[in-house]
Design a protein around this motif. Structure first.
Motif, short mmCIF file in Angstrom:
data_model
loop_
_atom_site.label_atom_id
_atom_site.label_comp_id
_atom_site.label_asym_id
_atom_site.label_seq_id
_atom_site.Cartn_x
_atom_site.Cartn_y
_atom_site.Cartn_z
N SER A 24 0.89 -1.05 0.15
CA SER A 24 0.06 -0.02 0.02
C SER A 24 1.10 1.22 -0.03
O SER A 24 1.91 1.20 0.29
N GLY A 25 0.38 2.36 -0.18
CA GLY A 25 1.14 3.74 -0.22
C GLY A 25 1.68 4.00 -1.48
O GLY A 25 1.68 3.38 -2.45
N ARG A 26 2.14 5.20 -1.34
CA ARG A 26 2.63 5.94 -2.86
C ARG A 26 3.93 5.97 -2.97
O ARG A 26 4.50 6.37 -3.85
N THR A 27 4.91 5.50 -1.83
CA THR A 27 6.43 5.51 -1.97
C THR A 27 6.85 4.25 -2.15
O THR A 27 8.04 3.98 -1.88
N SER A 29 8.26 2.87 -4.62
CA SER A 29 9.39 2.97 -5.49
C SER A 29 10.70 3.25 -4.86
O SER A 29 11.81 3.28 -5.42
N ASN A 73 7.04 -0.97 -10.06
CA ASN A 73 6.93 -0.14 -9.37
C ASN A 73 5.46 0.83 -9.74
O ASN A 73 4.66 1.00 -8.75
N ASN A 76 3.16 -1.35 -7.65
CA ASN A 76 3.47 -1.48 -6.12
C ASN A 76 3.77 -3.06 -5.75
O ASN A 76 3.28 -3.50 -4.58
#
Length: 125
Positions: A24-27, A29, A73, A76
């Protein structure tokens, strides 16, 4: 960060499985992603990891040439392609995330802050 591992199962020796781990999450990468495993009665051990920076992944000697770690990426997701499986590969496999953007790949459990719930792999002889 939540990690969800899947893809485990029962396979005969010599067979293949592909494990997946979605974060989960946007980071995602910026995380180095790793796979560890724990066999019954044994300690958890490093299997493979892939850096957030790209470059050559790291593998345990016991899986080199048989397992391949990769990541997407955009999804995810990190994968562990396991070929030529052996009975000694039987274990619960855990994915893990190192969010610290290190310049190196950690092979230590303490190097990873986030862990998935594990997916069980059983290799029959």
């Amino acid at each position: 960060v939540q990690l969800q591992a899947s893809g485990g199962g029962l396979v005969q020796a010599g067979g293949s499985l592909r494990l997946s781990c979605t974060a989960s999450g946007r980071t995602f990468s910026s995380y180095t992603m790793g796979w560890f495993r724990q066999a019954p009665g044994k300690e958890r051990e490093f299997v493979a990891a892939i850096s957030w920076r790209g470059g050559s992944p790291g593998y345990a000697d016991s899986v080199k040439g048989r397992f391949t770690i990769s990541r997407d990426n955009a999804k995810n997701t990190v994968y562990l392609q396991m070929n030529s499986l052996k009975p000694e590969d039987t274990a619960t496999y855990y994915c893990a995330a190192d969010p610290r953007s290190r310049s190196y790949i950690s092979t230590m459990i303490s190097g990873y802050d986030y862990w998935g719930q594990g997916t069980k792999v059983t290799v029959s002889s």
